[in-house]
Design a protein around this motif. Sequence first.
Motif, PDB file in Angstrom:
ATOM      1  N   LYS A 137       0.814  -1.221   0.000  1.00 53.94           N
ATOM      2  CA  LYS A 137       0.000   0.000   0.000  1.00 53.94           C
ATOM      3  C   LYS A 137       0.845   1.267   0.000  1.00 53.94           C
ATOM      4  O   LYS A 137       0.459   2.262  -0.614  1.00 53.94           O
ATOM      5  N   SER A 138       1.995   1.246   0.675  1.00 56.03           N
ATOM      6  CA  SER A 138       2.707   2.503   0.866  1.00 56.03           C
ATOM      7  C   SER A 138       4.153   2.547   0.392  1.00 56.03           C
ATOM      8  O   SER A 138       4.732   3.625   0.292  1.00 56.03           O
ATOM      9  N   GLN A 139       4.744   1.378   0.094  1.00 57.30           N
ATOM     10  CA  GLN A 139       6.177   1.382  -0.220  1.00 57.30           C
ATOM     11  C   GLN A 139       6.525   0.779  -1.579  1.00 57.30           C
ATOM     12  O   GLN A 139       7.680   0.531  -1.876  1.00 57.30           O
ATOM     13  N   GLY A 140       5.521   0.518  -2.415  1.00 60.69           N
ATOM     14  CA  GLY A 140       5.790   0.067  -3.775  1.00 60.69           C
ATOM     15  C   GLY A 140       6.093  -1.415  -3.908  1.00 60.69           C
ATOM     16  O   GLY A 140       6.622  -1.845  -4.947  1.00 60.69           O
ATOM     17  N   LEU A 141       5.764  -2.220  -2.896  1.00 61.33           N
ATOM     18  CA  LEU A 141       5.972  -3.667  -3.010  1.00 61.33           C
ATOM     19  C   LEU A 141       5.155  -4.219  -4.160  1.00 61.33           C
ATOM     20  O   LEU A 141       3.955  -3.960  -4.274  1.00 61.33           O
ATOM     21  N   ASP A 142       5.798  -4.973  -5.031  1.00 63.66           N
ATOM     22  CA  ASP A 142       5.147  -5.576  -6.193  1.00 63.66           C
ATOM     23  C   ASP A 142       4.585  -6.942  -5.787  1.00 63.66           C
ATOM     24  O   ASP A 142       5.331  -7.870  -5.489  1.00 63.66           O
ATOM     25  N   LEU A 143       3.273  -7.074  -5.780  1.00 65.06           N
ATOM     26  CA  LEU A 143       2.633  -8.312  -5.334  1.00 65.06           C
ATOM     27  C   LEU A 143       2.928  -9.500  -6.246  1.00 65.06           C
ATOM     28  O   LEU A 143       2.729 -10.650  -5.857  1.00 65.06           O
ATOM     29  N   LYS A 144       3.416  -9.223  -7.449  1.00 72.14           N
ATOM     30  CA  LYS A 144       3.771 -10.310  -8.356  1.00 72.14           C
ATOM     31  C   LYS A 144       5.224 -10.751  -8.191  1.00 72.14           C
ATOM     32  O   LYS A 144       5.661 -11.707  -8.839  1.00 72.14           O
ATOM     33  N   ARG A 145       5.966 -10.037  -7.341  1.00 71.25           N
ATOM     34  CA  ARG A 145       7.380 -10.376  -7.134  1.00 71.25           C
ATOM     35  C   ARG A 145       7.678 -10.497  -5.638  1.00 71.25           C
ATOM     36  O   ARG A 145       8.523  -9.804  -5.090  1.00 71.25           O
ATOM     37  N   VAL A 146       6.935 -11.387  -5.003  1.00 73.97           N
ATOM     38  CA  VAL A 146       7.120 -11.654  -3.577  1.00 73.97           C
ATOM     39  C   VAL A 146       7.895 -12.964  -3.424  1.00 73.97           C
ATOM     40  O   VAL A 146       7.470 -14.012  -3.909  1.00 73.97           O
ATOM     41  N   TYR A 147       9.028 -12.896  -2.758  1.00 77.24           N
ATOM     42  CA  TYR A 147       9.908 -14.054  -2.578  1.00 77.24           C
ATOM     43  C   TYR A 147      10.098 -14.350  -1.090  1.00 77.24           C
ATOM     44  O   TYR A 147       9.863 -13.487  -0.235  1.00 77.24           O
ATOM     45  N   LEU A 148      10.543 -15.555  -0.817  1.00 78.73           N
ATOM     46  CA  LEU A 148      10.842 -15.988   0.549  1.00 78.73           C
ATOM     47  C   LEU A 148      12.271 -16.501   0.606  1.00 78.73           C
ATOM     48  O   LEU A 148      12.774 -17.065  -0.363  1.00 78.73           O
ATOM     49  N   ALA A 149      12.914 -16.339   1.752  1.00 79.82           N
ATOM     50  CA  ALA A 149      14.210 -16.961   2.014  1.00 79.82           C
ATOM     51  C   ALA A 149      14.234 -17.315   3.489  1.00 79.82           C
ATOM     52  O   ALA A 149      13.854 -16.493   4.333  1.00 79.82           O
ATOM     53  N   GLY A 150      14.635 -18.536   3.795  1.00 82.59           N
ATOM     54  CA  GLY A 150      14.625 -18.945   5.196  1.00 82.59           C
ATOM     55  C   GLY A 150      15.842 -19.768   5.546  1.00 82.59           C
ATOM     56  O   GLY A 150      16.300 -20.590   4.740  1.00 82.59           O
ATOM     57  N   TYR A 151      16.350 -19.557   6.757  1.00 90.95           N
ATOM     58  CA  TYR A 151      17.548 -20.231   7.233  1.00 90.95           C
ATOM     59  C   TYR A 151      17.174 -21.181   8.370  1.00 90.95           C
ATOM     60  O   TYR A 151      16.559 -20.763   9.352  1.00 90.95           O
ATOM     61  N   SER A 152      17.551 -22.461   8.239  1.00 95.55           N
ATOM     62  CA  SER A 152      17.270 -23.466   9.260  1.00 95.55           C
ATOM     63  C   SER A 152      15.754 -23.560   9.485  1.00 95.55           C
ATOM     64  O   SER A 152      15.027 -23.948   8.577  1.00 95.55           O
ATOM     65  N   LYS A 153      15.260 -23.180  10.656  1.00 95.39           N
ATOM     66  CA  LYS A 153      13.812 -23.184  10.880  1.00 95.39           C
ATOM     67  C   LYS A 153      13.099 -22.391   9.791  1.00 95.39           C
ATOM     68  O   LYS A 153      12.031 -22.775   9.312  1.00 95.39           O
ATOM     69  N   GLY A 154      13.736 -21.282   9.384  1.00 96.79           N
ATOM     70  CA  GLY A 154      13.146 -20.471   8.331  1.00 96.79           C
ATOM     71  C   GLY A 154      13.092 -21.185   6.994  1.00 96.79           C
ATOM     72  O   GLY A 154      12.231 -20.897   6.159  1.00 96.79           O
ATOM     73  N   GLY A 155      14.034 -22.132   6.762  1.00100.47           N
ATOM     74  CA  GLY A 155      13.990 -22.928   5.540  1.00100.47           C
ATOM     75  C   GLY A 155      12.759 -23.817   5.492  1.00100.47           C
ATOM     76  O   GLY A 155      12.111 -23.957   4.447  1.00100.47           O
ATOM     77  N   ILE A 168       3.306 -16.792  -4.439  1.00106.14           N
ATOM     78  CA  ILE A 168       4.713 -16.581  -4.128  1.00106.14           C
ATOM     79  C   ILE A 168       5.530 -16.811  -5.402  1.00106.14           C
ATOM     80  O   ILE A 168       5.387 -17.833  -6.070  1.00106.14           O
ATOM     81  N   ALA A 169       6.392 -15.858  -5.741  1.00104.28           N
ATOM     82  CA  ALA A 169       7.168 -15.959  -6.981  1.00104.28           C
ATOM     83  C   ALA A 169       8.332 -16.933  -6.860  1.00104.28           C
ATOM     84  O   ALA A 169       8.758 -17.529  -7.859  1.00104.28           O
ATOM     85  N   GLY A 170       8.883 -17.097  -5.648  1.00107.71           N
ATOM     86  CA  GLY A 170      10.006 -18.007  -5.484  1.00107.71           C
ATOM     87  C   GLY A 170      10.418 -18.102  -4.036  1.00107.71           C
ATOM     88  O   GLY A 170      10.028 -17.277  -3.199  1.00107.71           O
ATOM     89  N   GLY A 171      11.209 -19.125  -3.734  1.00110.44           N
ATOM     90  CA  GLY A 171      11.659 -19.303  -2.366  1.00110.44           C
ATOM     91  C   GLY A 171      13.032 -19.930  -2.296  1.00110.44           C
ATOM     92  O   GLY A 171      13.367 -20.800  -3.104  1.00110.44           O
ATOM     93  N   ALA A 172      13.824 -19.479  -1.324  1.00112.75           N
ATOM     94  CA  ALA A 172      15.146 -20.052  -1.070  1.00112.75           C
ATOM     95  C   ALA A 172      15.081 -20.833   0.242  1.00112.75           C
ATOM     96  O   ALA A 172      14.891 -20.235   1.308  1.00112.75           O
ATOM     97  N   ILE A 173      15.219 -22.152   0.145  1.00105.67           N
ATOM     98  CA  ILE A 173      15.174 -23.042   1.305  1.00105.67           C
ATOM     99  C   ILE A 173      16.617 -23.322   1.707  1.00105.67           C
ATOM    100  O   ILE A 173      17.335 -24.040   1.020  1.00105.67           O
ATOM    101  N   LEU A 174      17.048 -22.745   2.825  1.00103.98           N
ATOM    102  CA  LEU A 174      18.449 -22.807   3.228  1.00103.98           C
ATOM    103  C   LEU A 174      18.584 -23.544   4.559  1.00103.98           C
ATOM    104  O   LEU A 174      17.951 -23.159   5.552  1.00103.98           O
TER     105      LEU A 174
END
Length: 408
Positions: A137-155, A168-174
């Motif tokens: 709404k306020s900072q120009g985030l593109d809803l078509k380019r939402v990605y995830l990256a997570g480390y350990s539990k975050g993976g 979700i456009a993509g995700g990094a499982i780390l």
Amino acid sequence: MTAPELLRVFNLAVILQEALRVSLVLTRSHSLFFILGLCFGSLLQAYEIQLKVPGVADDVLVSFPENHDPAKSWPVVFSYHGFNAKPEWKMTRAHTGPKDWIVVGMGYVQRGKYKIEPADLAMEVKAFRYVRDELAKSQGLDLKRVYLAGYSKGGWMTDTLLQAEPGIAGGAILMGGHIDSRMKNPAALDKKTKVFIGVGRMDPNYLFSLKALVHYRSRGFQTFIEPWPGLQHEFPKEGSVGLREWFALENGGKPDEAALSAELKTILSLSPKEAWTQLIAFKDRPFCNVAGIAWSKKIVTELARLEKNPEVAFEVKVRNSHRQLLAREAKMRTLEELQRINAAYGKLAAASNGSPRSAVIEHDFTRVQAVLKSAGPAPAATPKPKPSPLTPNFPNDGRRVPGNPLVR
């Protein structure tokens, strides 16, 4: 407080933060967040801001790119931290680069050990959507380019959200992985979704990273995996080359072919066995798999040349046998299957003596034996009833392999 007063207060905060590098805390006020974005977008670029999210104990941290303009559209990556850590964005920012990406150091509703019961997942999704929608709404985030990256539990969280949250456009499982039994009804993923997996080769989660690879590739998603040689449950100190390339490509970047040529030349200057080993890893890099460039074909040609060397030919045979066992292990469902895999590992460990790969094979052999030991003795076999018009053929009731005790 009126809008002009708010702006004067924020202007003073910006000046103080420039001098003292003090974090600015944004409240839940939608109007204030909107005003700051519109009027001070150029000032926010140098700052981390803190956003309070309902249900999340820790402040969510938002890092804007140095070229941020809230009137324009920007990709975002939600960065999920590991067990017992705090929200942070610096690790991910080191791989996206300073420009273009909004990086969110995301917090959890459920702190501590990773949990994925339906009620827990619903709360995590709600928190994710809250931050996403505010930034859109306020900072120009593109809803078509939402990605995830997570480390350990975050993976593990990244893997779960890829299946649970459409769009979700993509995700990094780390340093995490995939447990197929956790998601009974995964959301339909867009075939354009991209996945990157990074894991230490000696990490107890390595097999579950392979399960993630099998899961996403079998569904037609472009999926890269980067095993980190010799590492256990840790992220490389120098960072991940593959992850940097993956983010660059997702943002429309292109490979530096001159740099790739120089790297290939260095690899080919090594002994045949070492050149072949490094070329295998080089071949799987994101930059070497971009459609329209001839790198994949060039590398395959060099590999075929090296594999004519007798020493390399032996390594090829060992690697192929090992990969087949890993594939079987990643797809197994019962202890009976694992017992057969264990026997095959024993034979391969003996046959690979003298190979540089033997230490990794022994490591995997030990891992399988540990799982079998933790499962205890198999129950005595019981005769199955004979089929009859009133007695159906029962399905295979082989004992399932225990879940991963290291999910955090």
